[in-house]
Enzyme design. Structure first.
Site, PDB file in Angstrom:
ATOM      1  N   LYS A 187       0.828  -1.207   0.000  1.00 43.61           N
ATOM      2  CA  LYS A 187       0.000   0.000   0.000  1.00 43.61           C
ATOM      3  C   LYS A 187       0.867   1.264   0.000  1.00 43.61           C
ATOM      4  CE  LYS A 187      -3.530  -2.513  -0.362  1.00 43.61           C
ATOM      5  NZ  LYS A 187      -4.532  -3.056   0.531  1.00 43.61           N
TER       6      LYS A 187
HETATM    7  C1  LIG Z   1      -5.559  -4.186   0.906  1.00 45.30           C
HETATM    8  C2  LIG Z   1      -7.018  -3.966   0.917  1.00 45.30           C
HETATM    9  C3  LIG Z   1      -7.811  -4.281   2.021  1.00 45.30           C
HETATM   10  C4  LIG Z   1      -7.276  -5.034   3.195  1.00 45.30           C
HETATM   11  O1  LIG Z   1      -6.203  -4.401   3.820  1.00 45.30           O
HETATM   12  P1  LIG Z   1      -5.361  -5.190   4.916  1.00 45.30           P
HETATM   13  O2  LIG Z   1      -4.635  -4.099   5.627  1.00 45.30           O
HETATM   14  O3  LIG Z   1      -4.452  -6.124   4.168  1.00 45.30           O
HETATM   15  O4  LIG Z   1      -6.312  -5.904   5.785  1.00 45.30           O
HETATM   16  C5  LIG Z   1      -9.151  -3.949   1.999  1.00 45.30           C
HETATM   17  N1  LIG Z   1      -9.702  -3.349   0.936  1.00 45.30           N
HETATM   18  C6  LIG Z   1      -8.986  -3.049  -0.162  1.00 45.30           C
HETATM   19  C7  LIG Z   1      -9.649  -2.353  -1.305  1.00 45.30           C
HETATM   20  C8  LIG Z   1      -7.627  -3.364  -0.208  1.00 45.30           C
HETATM   21  O5  LIG Z   1      -6.912  -3.087  -1.309  1.00 45.30           O
END
Ligand SMILES: *Cc1c(COP(=O)(O)O)cnc(C)c1O
Length: 389
Positions: free
Chosen positions: A189
């Site tokens: 991210k």
């Molecule tokens: C990565 C992601 C999540 C989950 O995030 P985590 O921190 O890995 O639990 C939820 N929604 C979207 C759209 C994502 O890209």
């Protein structure tokens, strides 16, 4: 160099610098690894970045946890319906299900790939309790229209901001429109803590509840119990979860967040280079960024439609892999997955835009870690993979 001699470009590889490494070491040397002063600092820095008081944010161990806890803290009626997009990560739907609620899909806009407000309106039933928009790829959803629908029908809004740390809509930060905004610091991210998440909220009392829910339902966390102010008894006031962030994670996040804007600028420059290089190729490119919006540039997605490009999406992925470039797919429509098909009877054709996009989409590397030469490699591999370029 032949492709096989070049290093593999890992999709979404994070840029980790010395400041994070030093902070993690300092955290380990302090012997306070769990939730403590570094989490408190990360929370107050994140709040400041969003111009919110620290009482309206809570750090958790993932965005999935943030989505789950938001829906529990919002007190939505058991079994009620939450409208979300089919073009999202499975965690969005799974969190709805784990909160004891029912996911209902509304198709995306063909151009922005974000949930279509008209489709939300059409999906509302007497059982609807909330809307869960995803700011897809970092592009803000149409929050004016979504909030108008929510207000008209008395619905909660939980924004999935996993792609959207830097996103703004009409001058306002994503995550601050609805009741809750949920952020991710997963390794790929825009900023990372390895694993991690953050919840921001409109109502401090609900954030305080989310905090309690995220730590077993206990009324005092360990930092307050085992600190130097003397032992304090805790009380269990809810049946909570184990979703707290560690100081070891926050140690990374503090320095990642300090560089959030310079990393965004680097991704914006890469984005522009891709847009220039691919203009005129027989592929779908991201829609222009809307006026009065800020895109977080989390994902750069192409549409590879065989009829137009002369190659299928999956063959394109293989060709990129042969050029030693790692790509992503964000996402196959949720309705393509057997679990949801069996449980809810979903068929991909019910959400034709998400089906079409999910079957054609490819995400190119967009990490601030990419060198100019890496970006050049991605561009030439993309051209090379397309028979009609
Ligand atoms: C990565 C992601 C999540 C989950 O995030 P985590 O921190 O890995 O639990 C939820 N929604 C979207 C759209 C994502 O890209």
């Amino acid at each position: 160099m032949s492709p096989s001699e070049q290093s593999f470009l890992i999709f979404g590889s994070p840029l980790i610098e010395q400041a994070e490494i030093d902070e993690v070491l300092a955290c380990m040397e302090s012997s306070w690894l769990g939730t403590g002063p570094r989490v408190a600092k990360f929370e107050s820095d994140f709040a400041a970045y969003n111009a919110l008081p620290a009482t309206r944010v809570a750090a958790l161990n993932s965005c999935t946890a943030a989505l789950h806890v938001s829906m529990v803290a919002a007190g939505l009626e058991a079994g009620s319906e939450v409208i979300t997009t089919p073009l999202t990560f499975c965690a969005t739907a799974n969190a709805i299900i784990h909160a004891g609620l029912t996911p209902v899909l509304a198709d995306v806009d063909a151009s922005t790939q974000c949930i279509d407000p008209a489709a939300i309106e059409a999906a509302i039933t007497p059982r609807t309790s909330a809307i869960l928009p995803v700011h897809f790829a970092g592009r803000p959803c149409d929050m004016d229209a979504i909030m108008a629908i929510a207000n008209k029908h008395g619905l909660a809004v939980i924004e999935d901001c996993a792609h959207a740390i830097e996103t703004e809509y009409h001058g306002r930060k994503a995550g601050t429109f609805g009741d809750f905004g949920c952020f991710s610091f997963y390794a790929t991210k825009n900023i990372t803590t390895g694993e991690g998440g953050m919840i921001v909220g409109r109502d401090e009392a609900l954030i305080a509840r989310a905090r309690v829910l995220a730590l077993h339902g206990m009324s005092k966390d360990a930092w307050h119990r085992f600190g130097d102010k003397g032992y304090k008894h805790y009380q269990v006031v809810e049946c909570g979860f184990k979703y707290n962030m560690m100081d070891l994670q926050a140690a990374i996040g503090i320095h990642q967040l300090a560089r959030v804007e310079s990393s965004w600028q680097r991704r914006e420059a890469i984005w522009r280079r891709y847009m220039d290089a691919f203009a005129g190729l027989p592929i779908g490119l991201p829609a222009p960024v809307e006026a009065d919006a800020r895109h977080a540039y989390h994902l750069f997605t192409l549409l590879i439609e065989e009829g137009r490009c002369g190659i299928s999406r999956d063959a394109f992925l293989e060709a990129m892999n042969a050029s030693r470039i790692g790509n992503g797919v964000h996402y196959l429509s949720l309705a393509e997955h057997p679990y949801y098909q069996q449980r809810f009877g979903w068929r991909p054709e019910q959400w034709p835009q998400a089906m079409r996009i999910g079957r054609a989409t490819v995400s190119l590397p967009l990490s601030p870690k990419l060198s100019d030469a890496d970006v050049g490699r991605v561009i030439s591999a993309t051209r090379h993979a397309l028979p009609r370029s």
